[in-house]
Design an enzyme around this catalytic site. Structure first.
Site, PDB file in Angstrom:
ATOM      1  N   PRO A 109     -11.700  -4.564   0.699  1.00 10.34           N
ATOM      2  CA  PRO A 109     -11.474  -5.897  -0.061  1.00 10.34           C
ATOM      3  C   PRO A 109     -10.160  -6.406   0.535  1.00 10.34           C
ATOM      4  O   PRO A 109      -9.194  -5.756   0.428  1.00 10.34           O
ATOM      5  CB  PRO A 109     -11.348  -5.495  -1.579  1.00 10.34           C
ATOM      6  CG  PRO A 109     -11.237  -3.758  -1.526  1.00 10.34           C
ATOM      7  CD  PRO A 109     -11.410  -3.580  -0.166  1.00 10.34           C
ATOM      8  N   TYR A 134       4.688  -4.610 -13.038  1.00 12.15           N
ATOM      9  CA  TYR A 134       5.188  -3.461 -12.071  1.00 12.15           C
ATOM     10  C   TYR A 134       6.839  -3.872 -11.690  1.00 12.15           C
ATOM     11  O   TYR A 134       7.643  -2.938 -11.879  1.00 12.15           O
ATOM     12  CB  TYR A 134       4.470  -3.050 -10.848  1.00 12.15           C
ATOM     13  CG  TYR A 134       5.246  -2.325  -9.932  1.00 12.15           C
ATOM     14  CD1 TYR A 134       5.610  -1.029  -9.973  1.00 12.15           C
ATOM     15  CD2 TYR A 134       5.546  -3.023  -8.690  1.00 12.15           C
ATOM     16  CE1 TYR A 134       6.221  -0.232  -9.159  1.00 12.15           C
ATOM     17  CE2 TYR A 134       6.130  -2.266  -7.700  1.00 12.15           C
ATOM     18  CZ  TYR A 134       6.704  -0.917  -8.085  1.00 12.15           C
ATOM     19  OH  TYR A 134       7.244  -0.099  -6.986  1.00 12.15           O
ATOM     20  N   THR A 191      12.388  -0.515  -5.365  1.00 10.13           N
ATOM     21  CA  THR A 191      11.523  -1.185  -4.246  1.00 10.13           C
ATOM     22  C   THR A 191      11.891  -2.720  -4.141  1.00 10.13           C
ATOM     23  O   THR A 191      12.519  -3.295  -4.902  1.00 10.13           O
ATOM     24  CB  THR A 191      10.241  -1.444  -5.003  1.00 10.13           C
ATOM     25  OG1 THR A 191       9.406  -2.306  -4.411  1.00 10.13           O
ATOM     26  CG2 THR A 191      10.353  -1.756  -6.519  1.00 10.13           C
ATOM     27  N   ASP A 192      11.619  -3.181  -3.072  1.00 15.31           N
ATOM     28  CA  ASP A 192      12.103  -4.692  -2.499  1.00 15.31           C
ATOM     29  C   ASP A 192      11.173  -5.577  -3.706  1.00 15.31           C
ATOM     30  O   ASP A 192      11.747  -6.745  -3.545  1.00 15.31           O
ATOM     31  CB  ASP A 192      11.539  -4.921  -1.169  1.00 15.31           C
ATOM     32  CG  ASP A 192      10.070  -4.756  -0.738  1.00 15.31           C
ATOM     33  OD1 ASP A 192       9.205  -4.369  -1.784  1.00 15.31           O
ATOM     34  OD2 ASP A 192       9.705  -5.095   0.165  1.00 15.31           O
ATOM     35  N   GLU A 193      10.208  -5.210  -4.470  1.00 14.56           N
ATOM     36  CA  GLU A 193       9.493  -6.065  -5.129  1.00 14.56           C
ATOM     37  C   GLU A 193      10.259  -6.501  -6.302  1.00 14.56           C
ATOM     38  O   GLU A 193      10.009  -7.564  -6.889  1.00 14.56           O
ATOM     39  CB  GLU A 193       8.284  -5.528  -5.738  1.00 14.56           C
ATOM     40  CG  GLU A 193       7.262  -5.188  -4.624  1.00 14.56           C
ATOM     41  CD  GLU A 193       5.798  -4.902  -5.137  1.00 14.56           C
ATOM     42  OE1 GLU A 193       5.546  -5.526  -6.219  1.00 14.56           O
ATOM     43  OE2 GLU A 193       5.282  -4.539  -4.378  1.00 14.56           O
ATOM     44  N   HIS A 214      -0.137 -13.275  -6.914  1.00 19.44           N
ATOM     45  CA  HIS A 214       0.178 -12.560  -5.809  1.00 19.44           C
ATOM     46  C   HIS A 214       1.488 -12.875  -4.965  1.00 19.44           C
ATOM     47  O   HIS A 214       1.437 -13.885  -4.477  1.00 19.44           O
ATOM     48  CB  HIS A 214      -1.066 -12.421  -4.901  1.00 19.44           C
ATOM     49  CG  HIS A 214      -1.277 -11.589  -3.825  1.00 19.44           C
ATOM     50  ND1 HIS A 214      -2.464 -11.451  -3.247  1.00 19.44           N
ATOM     51  CD2 HIS A 214      -0.114 -10.554  -3.423  1.00 19.44           C
ATOM     52  CE1 HIS A 214      -2.227 -10.291  -2.189  1.00 19.44           C
ATOM     53  NE2 HIS A 214      -0.784  -9.757  -2.386  1.00 19.44           N
ATOM     54  N   LEU A 268      -2.862   0.000   0.067  1.00 17.96           N
ATOM     55  CA  LEU A 268      -3.667  -0.898   1.156  1.00 17.96           C
ATOM     56  C   LEU A 268      -3.993   0.099   2.324  1.00 17.96           C
ATOM     57  O   LEU A 268      -5.174   0.115   2.648  1.00 17.96           O
ATOM     58  CB  LEU A 268      -2.801  -2.197   1.737  1.00 17.96           C
ATOM     59  CG  LEU A 268      -3.814  -2.850   2.772  1.00 17.96           C
ATOM     60  CD1 LEU A 268      -5.087  -3.620   2.215  1.00 17.96           C
ATOM     61  CD2 LEU A 268      -2.667  -3.898   3.303  1.00 17.96           C
ATOM     62  N   LYS A 303      10.256  -2.172 -12.821  1.00 19.47           N
ATOM     63  CA  LYS A 303      11.184  -1.442 -11.820  1.00 19.47           C
ATOM     64  C   LYS A 303      12.586  -2.293 -11.863  1.00 19.47           C
ATOM     65  O   LYS A 303      13.689  -1.439 -11.603  1.00 19.47           O
ATOM     66  CB  LYS A 303      10.677  -1.717 -10.291  1.00 19.47           C
ATOM     67  CG  LYS A 303       9.348  -0.489 -10.178  1.00 19.47           C
ATOM     68  CD  LYS A 303       9.950   0.868 -10.367  1.00 19.47           C
ATOM     69  CE  LYS A 303      10.692   1.370  -9.043  1.00 19.47           C
ATOM     70  NZ  LYS A 303      10.864   3.021  -9.482  1.00 19.47           N
TER      71      LYS A 303
HETATM   72  O1  DAU Z   1       6.923  -3.509  -1.523  1.00 16.65           O
HETATM   73  C1  DAU Z   1       7.066  -2.277  -1.969  1.00 16.65           C
HETATM   74  C2  DAU Z   1       5.930  -1.909  -3.058  1.00 16.65           C
HETATM   75  O2  DAU Z   1       4.740  -1.710  -2.284  1.00 16.65           O
HETATM   76  C3  DAU Z   1       5.852  -0.594  -3.927  1.00 16.65           C
HETATM   77  O3  DAU Z   1       6.949  -1.059  -4.824  1.00 16.65           O
HETATM   78  C4  DAU Z   1       4.607  -0.548  -4.674  1.00 16.65           C
HETATM   79  O4  DAU Z   1       4.839   0.689  -5.429  1.00 16.65           O
HETATM   80  C5  DAU Z   1       3.695  -0.481  -3.745  1.00 16.65           C
HETATM   81  O5  DAU Z   1       2.331  -0.355  -4.821  1.00 16.65           O
HETATM   82  C6  DAU Z   1       3.453  -1.679  -2.790  1.00 16.65           C
HETATM   83  O6  DAU Z   1       3.208  -2.741  -3.726  1.00 16.65           O
HETATM   84  P1  DAU Z   1       2.036  -3.729  -2.983  1.00 16.65           P
HETATM   85  O7  DAU Z   1       1.325  -4.499  -3.870  1.00 16.65           O
HETATM   86  O8  DAU Z   1       2.729  -4.739  -1.674  1.00 16.65           O
HETATM   87  O9  DAU Z   1       1.104  -2.686  -2.135  1.00 16.65           O
HETATM   88  P2  DAU Z   1      -0.645  -2.660  -2.065  1.00 16.65           P
HETATM   89  O10 DAU Z   1      -0.873  -1.581  -1.101  1.00 16.65           O
HETATM   90  O11 DAU Z   1      -1.200  -2.713  -3.498  1.00 16.65           O
HETATM   91  O12 DAU Z   1      -0.967  -3.907  -1.327  1.00 16.65           O
HETATM   92  C7  DAU Z   1      -0.406  -4.327   0.087  1.00 16.65           C
HETATM   93  C8  DAU Z   1      -1.057  -5.707   0.074  1.00 16.65           C
HETATM   94  O13 DAU Z   1      -2.533  -5.518   0.480  1.00 16.65           O
HETATM   95  C9  DAU Z   1      -0.874  -6.700  -0.850  1.00 16.65           C
HETATM   96  O14 DAU Z   1      -0.642  -8.009  -0.286  1.00 16.65           O
HETATM   97  C10 DAU Z   1      -2.126  -6.661  -1.791  1.00 16.65           C
HETATM   98  C11 DAU Z   1      -3.023  -6.517  -0.577  1.00 16.65           C
HETATM   99  N1  DAU Z   1      -4.448  -5.845  -0.698  1.00 16.65           N
HETATM  100  C12 DAU Z   1      -4.144  -4.470  -1.287  1.00 16.65           C
HETATM  101  C13 DAU Z   1      -5.299  -3.900  -1.725  1.00 16.65           C
HETATM  102  C14 DAU Z   1      -5.097  -2.663  -2.394  1.00 16.65           C
HETATM  103  C15 DAU Z   1      -5.430  -6.101  -0.243  1.00 16.65           C
HETATM  104  O15 DAU Z   1      -5.904  -7.220   0.116  1.00 16.65           O
HETATM  105  N2  DAU Z   1      -6.799  -5.439  -0.800  1.00 16.65           N
HETATM  106  C16 DAU Z   1      -6.489  -4.199  -1.225  1.00 16.65           C
HETATM  107  O16 DAU Z   1      -7.607  -3.617  -1.709  1.00 16.65           O
END
Ligand code: DAU
Length: 352
Positions: free
Chosen positions: A213, A158, A132-134, A284, A198, A162
């Site tokens: 959210p 996380y 992942t880019d993270e 974040h 998301l 990784k």
């Molecule tokens: O960048 C690759 C990564 O993307 C993967 O390695 C991870 O496994 C994957 O979970 C994902 O990580 P993020 O944390 O970026 O994905 P997430 O969908 O959880 O969140 C995307 C963005 O949206 C992040 O800035 C947090 C925000 N978010 C997320 C959720 C679930 C919200 O604002 N509200 C939410 O309910």
């Protein structure tokens, strides 16, 4: 490996989101290939996904329910005699890693290390670590995008796990000459994604008219890639990548979360009043942005699906497959949301 030959590939985590999309692509790209899918069926693996895969090519596909950290996999791998192993198995959700990092160390570090040492014992097995880019950490708004040479500065538990898995994989190449390649991708979206992430969360909540959210101010930026383009990149790295190399995979589609959410609400015809600003995710990452110049120039990969079309297709898939995501949410999401966000959402609302 010529596509007409029998190519035996172990796919770990093949019942998850990216893994299941990859198994479908691989079985069709390699008509003689055999796949052994090792998937423990955690909360993120849907039984219906497992069933869908088992119908794709029943004579060329088998699923073993097992943990990648289990040393007893040795015997099974020795019997299957793989040419390659592609590791998708991982704990992937950042919010869950903040609540409890231990499972992340177990699967994303110890599990990777176990797979590396088991495949090393077998001899000539290509090992693809899907990452992942993270691992690169966060960018400021004006920073250039990350390249494969950017330092690893992971922020969340996380991402730290990784990054550690990647370092074990690279160490196996440097120390033992193991045939290892690593892919690092941006945020994926598409069919079969668990609705904790998301995009599927927003689609599902919007369709059920539940609140959406938004963490903090919603101005965090993510770089989005359709899962089909990601899987094509993994397949290319599997067949053409150079051992010991890392390949970033990105479609250079950076979007602020709030804009993305608004776009989805518009697509499904739901009001922006569903948006609820909640307390920010601890630590974040503000922005992800990745350069895919290396895989584009050395292997000739490029994304085929533009972001708008990919998002429309994804929305359509969730509209057509409500039974798939509703069954997951009934059990898990309601309790998860109530425990972690509902009270904080109210607190935040009074602050804004
Ligand atoms: O960048 C690759 C990564 O993307 C993967 O390695 C991870 O496994 C994957 O979970 C994902 O990580 P993020 O944390 O970026 O994905 P997430 O969908 O959880 O969140 C995307 C963005 O949206 C992040 O800035 C947090 C925000 N978010 C997320 C959720 C679930 C919200 O604002 N509200 C939410 O309910």
């Amino acid at each position: 490996m010529p596509k007409e030959n029998e190519f035996r590939c172990v796919v770990t985590g093949g019942c998850g989101f990216i893994g299941s999309n990859f198994v479908g692509l691989f079985l069709s790209e390699y008509p003689q290939a055999k796949v052994l899918n090792i998937d423990r069926m955690t909360y993120a693996a849907h039984p219906q996904t497992a069933q869908m895969l088992s119908l794709l090519a029943p004579d060329r596909y088998q699923h073993l329910r097992a943990d990648i950290a289990d040393p007893q996999l040795e015997e099974i791998l020795a019997r299957f005699k793989p040419h390659a192993l592609v590791n998708f198995a991982a704990e992937t959700h950042v919010d869950k890693s903040i609540l409890d990092p231990s499972a992340f160390v177990q699967t994303n570090v110890a599990g990777v290390q176990n797979l590396l040492s088991l495949t090393r014992k077998l001899g000539d097995v290509r090992f693809v670590q899907v990452s992942t880019d993270e691992v690169y950490g966060s960018l400021n708004p004006d920073d250039p995008t990350f390249t494969e040479n950017s330092p690893l500065t992971p922020s969340s538990p996380y991402a730290a796990a990784k990054a550690s898995g990647d370092l074990f994989a690279l160490a196996a190449h440097h120390t033992f000459g193991q045939d290892v390649v690593i892919t690092r991708c941006t945020n994926n979206f598409g069919p079969y994604q668990y609705p904790e992430k998301l995009i599927p969360l927003v689609i599902a909540n919007a369709l059920e008219e539940k609140c959406i959210p938004i963490y903090g101010d919603g101005q965090q930026v993510r770089d989005w890639l359709h899962v089909s383009d990601h899987c094509r990149a993994i397949s290319l790295v599997l067949s053409e990548g150079t051992a010991g190399e890392v390949y970033n995979v990105s479609a250079s589609e950076e979007h602020a979360n709030l804009n993305l959410v608004r776009g989805i609400l518009k697509r499904v015809g739901k009001p922006e009043s569903l948006i609820q600003y909640v307390k920010d995710r601890p630590g974040h990452d503000r922005r992800y942005g990745l350069s895919a110049d290396k895989i584009r120039h050395t292997l000739g990969w490029k994304p085929l699906l533009n972001f708008e079309d990919g998002l429309n297709q994804t929305v359509d898939w969730y509209l057509e497959n409500t039974h798939w995501w509703q069954s997951l949410r009934d059990d898990n999401y309601a309790a998860y949301y109530a425990a972690n966000y509902a009270p904080k959402a109210q607190e935040q609302e009074t602050q804004l």
